[in-house]
Scaffold this motif. Structure first.
Motif, PDB file in Angstrom:
ATOM      1  N   ALA A 280       0.836  -1.209   0.000  1.00 25.89           N
ATOM      2  CA  ALA A 280       0.000   0.000   0.000  1.00 25.89           C
ATOM      3  C   ALA A 280       0.867   1.255   0.000  1.00 25.89           C
ATOM      4  O   ALA A 280       0.620   2.188  -0.766  1.00 25.89           O
ATOM      5  CB  ALA A 280      -0.913  -0.001   1.227  1.00 25.89           C
TER       6      ALA A 280
ATOM      7  N   ALA B  48      -3.739   8.581  -6.237  1.00 27.21           N
ATOM      8  CA  ALA B  48      -5.043   8.544  -6.907  1.00 27.21           C
ATOM      9  C   ALA B  48      -5.255   7.207  -7.615  1.00 27.21           C
ATOM     10  O   ALA B  48      -6.300   6.580  -7.479  1.00 27.21           O
ATOM     11  CB  ALA B  48      -5.148   9.705  -7.893  1.00 27.21           C
ATOM     12  N   ALA B  49      -4.255   6.759  -8.348  1.00 29.48           N
ATOM     13  CA  ALA B  49      -4.412   5.498  -9.072  1.00 29.48           C
ATOM     14  C   ALA B  49      -4.503   4.321  -8.109  1.00 29.48           C
ATOM     15  O   ALA B  49      -5.187   3.333  -8.388  1.00 29.48           O
ATOM     16  CB  ALA B  49      -3.248   5.299 -10.040  1.00 29.48           C
ATOM     17  N   SER B  50      -3.833   4.433  -6.963  1.00 32.05           N
ATOM     18  CA  SER B  50      -3.864   3.318  -6.017  1.00 32.05           C
ATOM     19  C   SER B  50      -5.289   3.061  -5.530  1.00 32.05           C
ATOM     20  O   SER B  50      -5.641   1.944  -5.185  1.00 32.05           O
ATOM     21  CB  SER B  50      -2.933   3.597  -4.825  1.00 32.05           C
ATOM     22  OG  SER B  50      -3.497   4.548  -3.951  1.00 32.05           O
ATOM     23  N   GLN B  51      -6.114   4.110  -5.523  1.00 32.64           N
ATOM     24  CA  GLN B  51      -7.497   3.930  -5.072  1.00 32.64           C
ATOM     25  C   GLN B  51      -8.269   2.967  -5.961  1.00 32.64           C
ATOM     26  O   GLN B  51      -9.147   2.251  -5.485  1.00 32.64           O
ATOM     27  CB  GLN B  51      -8.224   5.282  -5.081  1.00 32.64           C
ATOM     28  CG  GLN B  51      -7.826   6.174  -3.943  1.00 32.64           C
ATOM     29  CD  GLN B  51      -8.949   7.120  -3.567  1.00 32.64           C
ATOM     30  OE1 GLN B  51     -10.112   6.788  -3.618  1.00 32.64           O
ATOM     31  NE2 GLN B  51      -8.579   8.332  -3.185  1.00 32.64           N
ATOM     32  N   MET B  52      -7.946   2.964  -7.244  1.00 33.58           N
ATOM     33  CA  MET B  52      -8.710   2.108  -8.160  1.00 33.58           C
ATOM     34  C   MET B  52      -8.421   0.635  -7.889  1.00 33.58           C
ATOM     35  O   MET B  52      -9.163  -0.237  -8.325  1.00 33.58           O
ATOM     36  CB  MET B  52      -8.373   2.486  -9.609  1.00 33.58           C
ATOM     37  CG  MET B  52      -9.489   2.235 -10.600  1.00 33.58           C
ATOM     38  SD  MET B  52     -11.046   3.065 -10.220  1.00 33.58           S
ATOM     39  CE  MET B  52     -12.176   1.683 -10.157  1.00 33.58           C
ATOM     40  N   LEU B  53      -7.366   0.359  -7.135  1.00 32.38           N
ATOM     41  CA  LEU B  53      -7.099  -1.032  -6.752  1.00 32.38           C
ATOM     42  C   LEU B  53      -7.704  -1.329  -5.390  1.00 32.38           C
ATOM     43  O   LEU B  53      -7.509  -2.408  -4.831  1.00 32.38           O
ATOM     44  CB  LEU B  53      -5.597  -1.290  -6.731  1.00 32.38           C
ATOM     45  CG  LEU B  53      -4.905  -1.023  -8.066  1.00 32.38           C
ATOM     46  CD1 LEU B  53      -3.437  -1.387  -7.982  1.00 32.38           C
ATOM     47  CD2 LEU B  53      -5.565  -1.807  -9.182  1.00 32.38           C
ATOM     48  N   GLY B  54      -8.431  -0.374  -4.854  1.00 32.29           N
ATOM     49  CA  GLY B  54      -9.122  -0.617  -3.596  1.00 32.29           C
ATOM     50  C   GLY B  54      -8.414  -0.068  -2.375  1.00 32.29           C
ATOM     51  O   GLY B  54      -8.849  -0.296  -1.254  1.00 32.29           O
ATOM     52  N   ILE B  55      -7.312   0.666  -2.574  1.00 31.51           N
ATOM     53  CA  ILE B  55      -6.587   1.213  -1.430  1.00 31.51           C
ATOM     54  C   ILE B  55      -7.265   2.498  -0.951  1.00 31.51           C
ATOM     55  O   ILE B  55      -7.514   3.394  -1.750  1.00 31.51           O
ATOM     56  CB  ILE B  55      -5.115   1.499  -1.804  1.00 31.51           C
ATOM     57  CG1 ILE B  55      -4.396   0.180  -2.094  1.00 31.51           C
ATOM     58  CG2 ILE B  55      -4.415   2.264  -0.683  1.00 31.51           C
ATOM     59  CD1 ILE B  55      -2.981   0.348  -2.589  1.00 31.51           C
ATOM     60  N   PHE B  56      -7.571   2.536   0.351  1.00 26.45           N
ATOM     61  CA  PHE B  56      -8.133   3.745   0.955  1.00 26.45           C
ATOM     62  C   PHE B  56      -6.962   4.500   1.571  1.00 26.45           C
ATOM     63  O   PHE B  56      -6.506   4.173   2.666  1.00 26.45           O
ATOM     64  CB  PHE B  56      -9.160   3.335   2.021  1.00 26.45           C
ATOM     65  CG  PHE B  56      -9.777   4.489   2.764  1.00 26.45           C
ATOM     66  CD1 PHE B  56      -9.846   5.763   2.201  1.00 26.45           C
ATOM     67  CD2 PHE B  56     -10.311   4.297   4.026  1.00 26.45           C
ATOM     68  CE1 PHE B  56     -10.426   6.819   2.884  1.00 26.45           C
ATOM     69  CE2 PHE B  56     -10.889   5.353   4.724  1.00 26.45           C
ATOM     70  CZ  PHE B  56     -10.946   6.607   4.153  1.00 26.45           C
TER      71      PHE B  56
ATOM     72  N   TYR C 172      -4.275   4.085   5.450  1.00 23.84           N
ATOM     73  CA  TYR C 172      -2.854   3.715   5.554  1.00 23.84           C
ATOM     74  C   TYR C 172      -2.005   4.892   6.011  1.00 23.84           C
ATOM     75  O   TYR C 172      -1.015   4.727   6.705  1.00 23.84           O
ATOM     76  CB  TYR C 172      -2.378   3.135   4.225  1.00 23.84           C
ATOM     77  CG  TYR C 172      -3.053   1.812   3.975  1.00 23.84           C
ATOM     78  CD1 TYR C 172      -2.585   0.660   4.590  1.00 23.84           C
ATOM     79  CD2 TYR C 172      -4.198   1.732   3.196  1.00 23.84           C
ATOM     80  CE1 TYR C 172      -3.230  -0.546   4.428  1.00 23.84           C
ATOM     81  CE2 TYR C 172      -4.846   0.526   3.019  1.00 23.84           C
ATOM     82  CZ  TYR C 172      -4.366  -0.607   3.638  1.00 23.84           C
ATOM     83  OH  TYR C 172      -5.013  -1.796   3.486  1.00 23.84           O
TER      84      TYR C 172
END
Ligand SMILES: Nc1ncnc2c1ncn2[C@@H]1O[C@H](COP(=O)(O)OP(=O)(O)OP(=O)(O)O)[C@@H](O)[C@H]1O
Ligand SMILES: [Mg+2]
Lengths: 330, 246
Positions: A178, A187-195, A199
């Motif tokens: 994460a 921003a892109a990490s959110q599309m993989l489900g990271i809130f 973290y």
């Protein structure tokens, strides 16, 4: 034997030395070990936040808060050594998570400035509450029961070893994924489900607790605290110089960097002791040197000497405070 | 499955999306075409929560999703690739894909080993198995496009939104990826695909939506669309020859 299988015994021996020096070392060595252990924890703490893309310019905020919680809980509440340390950790954890929530989605330079402001703000508060903190004149620790110098030195060594183990555990957990994803592109990490906020809060709580614990132990070591000591710019600077010098985003970087930084600081003091601010100047020059010639720090340099590719985590370090401001431009 | 209802999005004075309604049914392979700047990417940004709609509603599986942040949209089962690739450059290709497997709605329960084991299939489907240990930043543009797809596949989306995944790929790579997409679709994933390559859309999609200056221009089967005079004028420029259709 490969360098990898050698690494664990080497680190184990280092940890053992750090734990034995307080009891058996000469006074010079005990002092050196204490300061190195202290900086190792601060460097690991700073590096943990940096690894999630959060560049702190105010690590003295945590350090100073821990110091004040330590001294105030001892002086006003009669808290023993260990209990005042628990208080320091809790305070640092709360400050860290509070800052995470306040800064929300702030990144790069905006985040950095907020941490700087937090440190400055706490310093001003400490000055403005003389009845509680002794104000600018400072306060002496008046503990009911003093744990002894050995216990305090040993505590710092233990904290350093614990911090190393925690950093290692983090690096082997899902947090490692994460944090790197957020650092690269929140921003892109959110599309993989990271809130991201979850973290961020976790890492800032952990990092803040660590740095405050150092402040807590240091105040028992020094026996005195004033706002200038607690929220010293020097703490902020060495906390980040050490990991950058050693190898940012890596596990061994903050440790190697802390040792090098303590050494550099002492060498400067011996050579140029009479010059005000000489150590800061030297740190500045070293930082510039690192950015130009040793972008992966001592850790990367060592790996290169051993003929290995630096680890992936260290392979492309970015040293500016605006690290990873790149929001997704979808 | 996905219902976009009278959605508009304005940027200052520009109506990037103007009163668009569409409905993607489960199991469809849905194509969206339109000229540059027609608003295709903006539409995906609205669906995935990167932008709030100015007006209108968006529902997924019967529940509203407009106003949700992207990570919650992802947890509902919507996956998306970015037209401008967004790899985590300092991580290896494998770690990028693992990130997808770890943080999806099912990911929280997975160990690192389980997540690692899930990555083989997506890497194989996009043809990145050999580059798994490479740094993502070192990939070619085509490689990064494939990584976008592999990473989102690891989140096991029910609905997959693809924003020009074929861009930057060679002819042979496009052929391979089309086979993979067909397989992903056959395995039960609903796909919405934005694509400039008309033959890819004609080949894969069962339904096509044409966007023009933020508005719906036409919708229908691929064959309806390419023979529609307005679409030809606005988008294709000229009728497709038999060779181009193939
Ligand atoms: N965040 C934004 N702020 C302001 N204007 C924007 C923003 N995003 C998109 N636009 C504008 O909205 C319009 C539609 O853009 P969009 O990227 O959705 O087009 P597109 O159909 O994806 O084009 P392309 O085929 O080139 O990818 C363009 O005129 C663009 O300049
Ligand atoms: Mg687009």
């Amino acid at each position: 034997m490969s360098t990898r299988s050698l690494a664990i015994p080497v680190w184990a021996v280092c940890a053992l030395v750090l734990l034995l020096v307080p009891a058996y070392g000469s006074p010079t060595f005990v002092d050196l070990a204490f300061r190195t252990a202290s900086l190792i924890v601060l460097a690991i703490s700073w590096n943990l936040m940096a690894s999630a893309g959060l560049i702190s310019l105010g690590h003295s905020a945590f350090f100073g808060l821990g110091g004040y919680v330590g001294i105030l809980s001892a002086n006003l509440l009669g808290a023993p050594f260990w209990l005042s340390l628990v208080g320091a950790v809790i305070a640092g954890t709360l400050l860290g998570s509070g800052l995470a929530l306040i800064t929300g989605r702030m990144r790069g330079i905006y985040f950095a400035i907020t941490t700087l402001a937090a440190s400055e703000g706490l310093r001003v508060i400490a000055v403005m509450l003389p009845d509680l903190t002794g104000g600018a004149k400072g306060a002496y620790l008046k503990a009911a029961t003093f744990p002894g110098v050995l216990a305090i030195n040993l505590a710092m060594s233990l904290v350093a070893v614990a911090a190393c183990i925690i950093a290692w555990m983090v690096s082997r957990s899902r947090f490692h994924y994460a944090f790197r994803a957020m650092r690269a592109n929140e921003a892109a990490s959110q599309m993989l489900g990271i809130f991201p906020l979850k973290y961020r809060t976790a890492i800032m709580a952990l990092s803040g607790g660590m740095a405050s614990l150092v402040g807590g132990v240091e105040v028992w070591h020094g026996g005195y605290l004033d706002p200038a000591v607690a929220f010293d710019l020097h703490i902020t600077i060495t906390s980040q110089i050490a990991p950058i010098l050693g190898g940012i985003y890596t596990l061994s970087g903050p440790i190697l960097g802390a040792i090098a930084t303590v050494f550099l600081g002492d060498a400067t003091r011996i050579a140029l002791g009479h010059l005000q601010g000489a150590s800061l100047l030297v740190f500045g020059l070293v930082l510039v040197f690192c950015v130009l010639y040793l972008p992966q720090g001592i850790q990367g340099g060592l790996l290169r000497m051993l003929g290995k590719r630096p680890s992936e985590a260290a392979a492309e370090p970015k040293l500016s405070p605006t690290v990873a401001t790149g929001a997704a431009k979808p | 499955m996905l219902t976009i209802n009278k959605v508009s999005k304005t940027f200052g004075g520009l109506r990037a999306i103007d009163d668009v309604s569409l409905n993607v049914k489960q199991g469809q392979f849905f194509g969206i075409i339109g000229a540059n700047g027609a608003g295709k990417t903006t539409l995906l940004n609205l669906v995935t929560g990167y932008l709030p709609p100015t007006s209108g509603t968006i529902e997924f599986e019967g529940k509203p999703i407009h106003g949700l942040p992207p990570y919650r949209v992802a947890h509902r089962g919507i996956g998306r690739t970015f037209q401008i690739t967004q790899p985590f450059a300092e991580m290896s290709v494998l770690d990028n894909v693992m990130t997808g497997a770890l943080f999806s709605s099912n990911g929280a329960r997975r160990s690192l080993q389980e997540a690692r084991a899930m990555c083989d299939e997506p890497l194989r489907l996009v043809g990145l198995t050999a580059q798994a240990d490479l740094q993502a930043g070192a990939l070619t543009l085509g490689g990064k496009k494939k990584l976008e797809l592999a990473r989102v596949l690891a989140t096991e989306p029910k609905l997959l939104l693809l924003d020009e995944v074929m861009g930057g790929l060679t002819r042979a790579e496009i052929e391979d990826l089309m086979i993979s997409l067909r397989r992903i679709h056959a395995a039960g994933t609903t796909v919405v695909m934005i694509e400039h390559l008309v033959h890819v859309i004609l080949d894969l999609c069962d339904h096509v939506f044409v966007l023009n200056f933020g508005r719906e221009l036409f919708r229908g089967t691929p064959n309806d669309v390419i023979s529609h005079p307005e679409v030809i004028e606005a988008y294709l420029g000229k009728p497709l020859t038999a060779a181009e259709r193939a």
